[in-house]
Design an enzyme around this catalytic site. Structure first.
Site, PDB file in Angstrom:
ATOM      1  N   ARG A  54       1.942  -4.759 -22.293  1.00 36.17           N
ATOM      2  CA  ARG A  54       2.599  -6.065 -22.403  1.00 36.17           C
ATOM      3  C   ARG A  54       1.807  -7.023 -21.466  1.00 36.17           C
ATOM      4  O   ARG A  54       0.920  -6.898 -20.674  1.00 36.17           O
ATOM      5  CB  ARG A  54       4.008  -5.944 -21.520  1.00 36.17           C
ATOM      6  CG  ARG A  54       4.840  -7.298 -21.484  1.00 36.17           C
ATOM      7  CD  ARG A  54       6.263  -6.965 -20.964  1.00 36.17           C
ATOM      8  NE  ARG A  54       6.152  -6.762 -19.395  1.00 36.17           N
ATOM      9  CZ  ARG A  54       7.387  -6.237 -18.630  1.00 36.17           C
ATOM     10  NH1 ARG A  54       8.459  -6.321 -19.491  1.00 36.17           N
ATOM     11  NH2 ARG A  54       7.241  -6.363 -17.467  1.00 36.17           N
ATOM     12  N   GLU A  59      14.561 -10.509 -24.555  1.00 32.55           N
ATOM     13  CA  GLU A  59      15.293 -10.236 -23.041  1.00 32.55           C
ATOM     14  C   GLU A  59      15.973 -11.566 -22.838  1.00 32.55           C
ATOM     15  O   GLU A  59      16.621 -11.837 -21.873  1.00 32.55           O
ATOM     16  CB  GLU A  59      14.301 -10.006 -22.165  1.00 32.55           C
ATOM     17  CG  GLU A  59      12.895 -10.588 -22.097  1.00 32.55           C
ATOM     18  CD  GLU A  59      11.909 -10.102 -21.341  1.00 32.55           C
ATOM     19  OE1 GLU A  59      12.110  -9.025 -20.428  1.00 32.55           O
ATOM     20  OE2 GLU A  59      10.722 -10.535 -21.154  1.00 32.55           O
ATOM     21  N   ASN A  61      17.022  -5.091 -18.945  1.00 30.79           N
ATOM     22  CA  ASN A  61      16.965  -5.482 -17.627  1.00 30.79           C
ATOM     23  C   ASN A  61      17.024  -7.018 -17.539  1.00 30.79           C
ATOM     24  O   ASN A  61      17.885  -7.655 -16.796  1.00 30.79           O
ATOM     25  CB  ASN A  61      15.964  -5.312 -16.676  1.00 30.79           C
ATOM     26  CG  ASN A  61      15.633  -3.596 -16.543  1.00 30.79           C
ATOM     27  OD1 ASN A  61      16.374  -2.902 -16.842  1.00 30.79           O
ATOM     28  ND2 ASN A  61      14.289  -3.265 -16.524  1.00 30.79           N
ATOM     29  N   ASP A  62      16.369  -7.591 -18.084  1.00 30.29           N
ATOM     30  CA  ASP A  62      16.481  -9.121 -18.165  1.00 30.29           C
ATOM     31  C   ASP A  62      17.358  -9.853 -19.140  1.00 30.29           C
ATOM     32  O   ASP A  62      18.075 -10.690 -19.002  1.00 30.29           O
ATOM     33  CB  ASP A  62      14.804  -9.662 -18.602  1.00 30.29           C
ATOM     34  CG  ASP A  62      13.995 -10.030 -17.260  1.00 30.29           C
ATOM     35  OD1 ASP A  62      14.331 -10.327 -16.187  1.00 30.29           O
ATOM     36  OD2 ASP A  62      12.790  -9.594 -17.528  1.00 30.29           O
ATOM     37  N   ARG A 111       3.511  -2.218 -17.937  1.00 30.27           N
ATOM     38  CA  ARG A 111       3.612  -3.468 -17.226  1.00 30.27           C
ATOM     39  C   ARG A 111       2.317  -3.931 -16.651  1.00 30.27           C
ATOM     40  O   ARG A 111       1.903  -3.691 -15.358  1.00 30.27           O
ATOM     41  CB  ARG A 111       4.739  -3.156 -16.429  1.00 30.27           C
ATOM     42  CG  ARG A 111       6.150  -2.906 -16.951  1.00 30.27           C
ATOM     43  CD  ARG A 111       7.190  -2.838 -15.775  1.00 30.27           C
ATOM     44  NE  ARG A 111       8.442  -3.097 -16.047  1.00 30.27           N
ATOM     45  CZ  ARG A 111       9.313  -2.053 -16.233  1.00 30.27           C
ATOM     46  NH1 ARG A 111       8.956  -0.755 -16.023  1.00 30.27           N
ATOM     47  NH2 ARG A 111      10.636  -2.346 -16.429  1.00 30.27           N
ATOM     48  N   ARG A 131      18.691 -11.038 -11.066  1.00 31.09           N
ATOM     49  CA  ARG A 131      18.244  -9.723 -10.827  1.00 31.09           C
ATOM     50  C   ARG A 131      18.161  -9.089  -9.572  1.00 31.09           C
ATOM     51  O   ARG A 131      18.350  -8.120  -9.252  1.00 31.09           O
ATOM     52  CB  ARG A 131      17.943  -9.070 -11.926  1.00 31.09           C
ATOM     53  CG  ARG A 131      16.508  -9.311 -11.765  1.00 31.09           C
ATOM     54  CD  ARG A 131      15.675  -8.669 -13.380  1.00 31.09           C
ATOM     55  NE  ARG A 131      14.917  -7.439 -13.119  1.00 31.09           N
ATOM     56  CZ  ARG A 131      13.906  -7.121 -14.198  1.00 31.09           C
ATOM     57  NH1 ARG A 131      13.780  -7.900 -15.187  1.00 31.09           N
ATOM     58  NH2 ARG A 131      13.108  -6.286 -13.676  1.00 31.09           N
ATOM     59  N   CYS A 174      13.451  -0.663 -23.596  1.00 30.06           N
ATOM     60  CA  CYS A 174      12.542  -0.197 -22.554  1.00 30.06           C
ATOM     61  C   CYS A 174      12.959  -0.810 -21.218  1.00 30.06           C
ATOM     62  O   CYS A 174      12.266  -0.398 -20.171  1.00 30.06           O
ATOM     63  CB  CYS A 174      11.087  -0.817 -22.927  1.00 30.06           C
ATOM     64  SG  CYS A 174      10.759  -2.430 -23.141  1.00 30.06           S
ATOM     65  N   HIS A 177       0.863  -0.995   0.118  1.00 31.52           N
ATOM     66  CA  HIS A 177      -0.072  -0.190   0.074  1.00 31.52           C
ATOM     67  C   HIS A 177       0.764   1.178   0.031  1.00 31.52           C
ATOM     68  O   HIS A 177       0.495   2.216  -0.718  1.00 31.52           O
ATOM     69  CB  HIS A 177      -0.921  -0.096   1.272  1.00 31.52           C
ATOM     70  CG  HIS A 177      -1.804  -1.054   1.162  1.00 31.52           C
ATOM     71  ND1 HIS A 177      -2.321  -1.876   2.154  1.00 31.52           N
ATOM     72  CD2 HIS A 177      -2.672  -1.508  -0.011  1.00 31.52           C
ATOM     73  CE1 HIS A 177      -2.994  -2.820   1.813  1.00 31.52           C
ATOM     74  NE2 HIS A 177      -3.600  -2.602   0.487  1.00 31.52           N
TER      75      HIS A 177
HETATM   76  C1  PEP Z   1      13.303  -5.628 -19.176  1.00 32.01           C
HETATM   77  O1  PEP Z   1      13.441  -6.805 -18.745  1.00 32.01           O
HETATM   78  O2  PEP Z   1      14.392  -5.017 -19.458  1.00 32.01           O
HETATM   79  C2  PEP Z   1      11.861  -5.059 -18.897  1.00 32.01           C
HETATM   80  C3  PEP Z   1      11.607  -3.854 -19.376  1.00 32.01           C
HETATM   81  O3  PEP Z   1      10.951  -5.573 -17.992  1.00 32.01           O
HETATM   82  P1  PEP Z   1      10.897  -5.771 -16.730  1.00 32.01           P
HETATM   83  O4  PEP Z   1      11.915  -5.056 -16.128  1.00 32.01           O
HETATM   84  O5  PEP Z   1       9.464  -5.312 -16.328  1.00 32.01           O
HETATM   85  O6  PEP Z   1      11.078  -7.275 -16.399  1.00 32.01           O
HETATM   86 MG    MG Z   2      11.787  -8.200 -18.429  1.00 33.57          MG
END
Ligand code: PEP
Ligand code: MG
Length: 760
Positions: A521, A620, A643-644, A485, A654, A691, A381
């Site tokens: 997504r 990814e 990121n992934d 997301r 991660r 992204c 919250h």
């Molecule tokens: C990513 O993996 O870079 C991404 C944008 O998705 P998330 O961070 O939501 O896994």
């Molecule tokens: Mg991702």
């Protein structure tokens, strides 16, 4: 860069360098270089205190003769440095060599220096961790801006060094594959805290502790004079509490569309439930006051929930406490105590053990500058409220409400992840300066088309998790959603939303941004994004497991309503559908097939044509990089989830801090992968958007542009920084930077190249 931006950048870079480096020495070396270069001081050095010998050792220097370093030891009260360390006070003087305390080290190269600024680490602490020193050739003390920034950096270094000590101590525990430091909660407020950040930003204000728990403790046993009269009072309170609950349900629905406002229906059920209300009434008949009876019955029932071993029931305990507070409120017991009254003009930083569902509604309309919470995760919250108010929020700070009483002055820095408690004047000045320039910068009107300095167009869109983020996007002048997301909406609820509920939320996104384009997504849950109401079964490696579309493809009962809701919303504007966690072409083909079936069903039901939105995949997983041509052929567009991609390229979880140093967005291996994808997309004539977080890092943007990646979906709050960076970038120069970076062999080399590239 503007003064404020430089300051932000230094604070951020120092934190990042210390966190990313596995070893302390290279981290300190990088930090002294960074501070010296960015602050324009000829010399920056860090002395650390060695407890065993009670000596100060020059741990790192930039600008002095590093060969002489091993000889530089001081007694802890020797020299100007010793004075700073043992007194805990800043020394900022001209002509340091004329000072009686100065100690000369031959061969170190201090002869040419004419000023000296020494700040204890952390500031204001005698005999802390060490001393940060700046020296220059100007024959005058350092100016106030440098002084204040050095002070703030020394504060930062203090916390980061403490953190390092903690990390290398046996306090590190392993929990389900994640390493986690578990320090006992401090009894007294430390000067600084590092905590998990649920929302960025900066806030400067005084704490207001929500006394949810205190209320219970303060409520002592008392006997009523007339049980029947007390019973009547209690029944009236129940009616009042029910009325308030219905109001809360309506407001929650209006303010937080994704939230399951039906949670308040459950609250109302509690207020009608014999086993709860009846229990209270029995206690009242035993001649307790109604207020104490509420406390006792609530405690009895929450304990039985918690003992039940049923996670869902245990979760209900917070709801029951929320209901009970409403009852107490109605009974007039806590009026003026629980919710912050009267309204503060300047706003408050709310601190709480936990935020209850009703706090979301009550606090939404109050002037809250920031949130600190003892418990909670990214979908708690507290985090939801912070997002919707666009204020910084830190979570998971045990004992917070004990050591941080109401009225304490704090500064929350969501850029570096630090909380300053009772900050000293220089830190306050520094942050007020940053806040002022930050607020002024947010008013800048964005251009219709973002461009580099030499006019190359760049597409900026926003990463969005909840409807409330759209407001933020608008404020920062971003019109289209590059990544919605959808999982956050699912994560903040206590059960799966049905098709209609989903459609209601997606429709709102389309109504607000559909004219400019929204990339939705598909539900990307699992791994680091669990759903508490869904049984995943036990997995050794959830990040490599049954997550995201792997789960969806096996659960048509979840996939179908999700796709139908998205398809229905897609008819309302420009929507693109993005498939996450794609590893094989079979994944993509199966999902497309499901979508076609869902569209055909909708057509049959509604008697109208349901056009399919453009479909694309997240790149990814390394297999999609290697087989990019095939994926491009079968997709309408692609998105690079750095990121992934970093997680899977370097085989690091991660969310595991222990391997955080492998998270290397500047690594040539990643850059090669990005280039391979960018080139293939260009050849295939298919759009590609980045992204991941990398797109929001103004420095990395130069590399991305250089690789030909000119569509960036960023965190809305990063828009000012990214735009400021674009305004300084030449597309041609970015290309040559990328070419040079691709020739290098380590992330450190690339980072240096990028740092050199950036004008200061
Ligand atoms: C990513 O993996 O870079 C991404 C944008 O998705 P998330 O961070 O939501 O896994
Ligand atoms: Mg991702």
């Amino acid at each position: 860069m503007s003064d404020a931006q430089t300051a932000f950048e230094i604070i951020r870079s120092v934190t990042r360098t210390m966190i990313e480096s596995r070893e302390t020495q290279p981290a300190l070396d990088a930090v002294v270089q960074l501070i010296s270069e960015k602050m324009g001081a000829e010399v920056c050095s860090i002395y650390l205190h060695e407890a065993g010998t009670d000596q100060l050792r020059m741990a790192s220097t930039y600008g002095l003769n590093a060969d002489a370093l091993s000889n530089v030891h001081l007694k802890s009260d020797e020299g100007l440095t010793g004075a700073v360390f043992s007194d805990g006070d800043v020394v900022n003087i001209a002509h340091p060599r004329q000072d009686a305390r100065f100690k000369f080290f031959p061969g170190l190269g201090e002869d040419r220096l004419n000023n000296f600024l020494g700040v204890p680490i952390p500031p204001g602490t005698a005999r802390g961790n060490g001393v940060l020193i700046l020296q220059g050739t100007e024959p005058a003390p350092f100016n106030r801006t440098v002084h204040d920034l050095a002070y703030t950096l020394a504060a930062q270094l203090g916390t980061l060094l403490e953190n390092r000590k903690l990390k290398s101590s046996p306090l590190l525990e392993s929990s389900g594959g994640m390493s986690r430091a578990v320090p006992p909660p401090p009894k007294e407020a430390p000067p600084f805290l590092r905590a998990q950040m649920a929302m960025g930003g900066i806030a400067d204000g005084t704490v207001l502790v929500l006394k949810t728990h205190q209320v219970w403790e303060d409520l002592l046993f008392s006997e009523s004079e007339d049980a029947e009269k007390e019973l009547v009072l209690f029944k009236e309170a129940v009616q009042l509490a029910r009325k308030e609950t219905r109001w809360l349900r309506q407001r929650a629905g209006e303010l937080f569309a994704e939230m399951d406002a039906r949670i308040f229906d459950t609250h109302e059920l509690f207020l009608m439930d014999e086993s709860y209300v009846g229990l209270i009434e029995n206690h009242v008949r035993e001649k307790m006051t109604a207020a104490f009876a509420v406390k006792l019955a609530t405690r009895e029932l929450t304990q039985s929930f918690q003992k039940s071993g049923n996670a869902k029931l245990a979760d209900r305990a917070a709801d029951l406490r929320d209901v009970a507070l409403r009852l107490l409120n109605a009974l007039g017991e806590v009026q003026g105590h629980y919710h912050p009254e009267p309204e503060s003009d300047t706003g408050v930083i709310v601190a709480a053990a936990e935020l209850l569902p009703s706090d979301l509604v009550y606090l939404q309309s109050r002037k809250v500058l920031g949130i600190l919470c003892e418990t909670g995760g990214l979908t708690s919250h507290a985090a939801i409220l912070a997002r919707s108010l666009d204020i910084p929020c830190f979570i998971g700070i045990p004992g917070l409400t004990q050591f941080l009483p109401s009225g304490t002055h704090v500064i929350l820095d969501g850029h570096s992840g630090l909380i300053y408690i009772r900050p000293e004047a220089p830190v306050i000045r520094e942050y007020q300066r940053l806040l002022a320039s930050f607020q002024a910068r947010s008013d800048i009107q964005p251009p219709d088309q973002d461009r580099t300095l030499d006019g190359h167009p760049v597409q900026l869109s926003g990463n969005v998790s909840l409807l409330s983020d759209l407001q933020l996007m608008k404020r920062f002048g971003i019109k289209s959603v590059g990544l919605y997301r959808s999982e956050f909406f699912f994560m903040i609820r206590s059960s799966f939303p049905d098709e209609e509920t989903q459609f209601g939320v997606y429709r709102q996104v389309m109504e607000r941004c559909g004219a400019f384009g929204v990339t939705f997504r598909l539900l990307d849950v699992g791994g680091d994004k669990p759903l508490k109401y869904f049984d995943w079964g036990k997995e050794e490696n959830p990040s490599l497991g049954w997550r995201s579309i792997r789960m969806l493809l096996e659960r048509p009962d979840i996939l179908k309503p999700h796709m139908r809701a998205l398809l229905r919303a897609s008819q309302l504007g420009q929507m693109r559908l993005l498939f996450p966690m794609i590893a094989t072409l079979r994944d993509l083909r199966e999902l497309k097939e499901h979508l076609k079936v869902a569209a055909a069903e909708l057509e049959a039901e509604h008697g109208v044509v349901f056009r399919l939105p453009p479909m694309g995949i997240m790149i990814e997983i390394p297999s999609t990089v290697l087989q990019i041509e095939g994926f491009l052929f079968e997709s309408d567009f692609i998105c690079l989830g750095t990121n992934d991609l970093i997680q899977y390229l370097f085989a690091i979880d991660r969310s595991n801090e222990r391997v955080a140093s492998y998270h290397q967005p500047y690594h040539p291996a990643l850059l090669q992968a990005l280039k391979h994808v960018a080139d293939a997309a260009q050849k295939a004539g298919k759009p590609v958007t980045v992204c991941g977080e990398m797109a929001s890092d103004p420095k990395a943007v130069a590399l991305l542009l250089g690789l030909g990646l000119t569509s960036l979906s960023i965190a809305p709050g990063a828009a000012d920084d990214v735009r400021e960076a674009l305004a300084k970038l030449s597309y041609l120069k970015c290309q040559s930077l990328a070419r040079r970076a691709l020739q290098l062999s380590t992330a450190e080399e690339v980072r240096k190249e990028v740092d050199l590239f950036w004008p200061t």
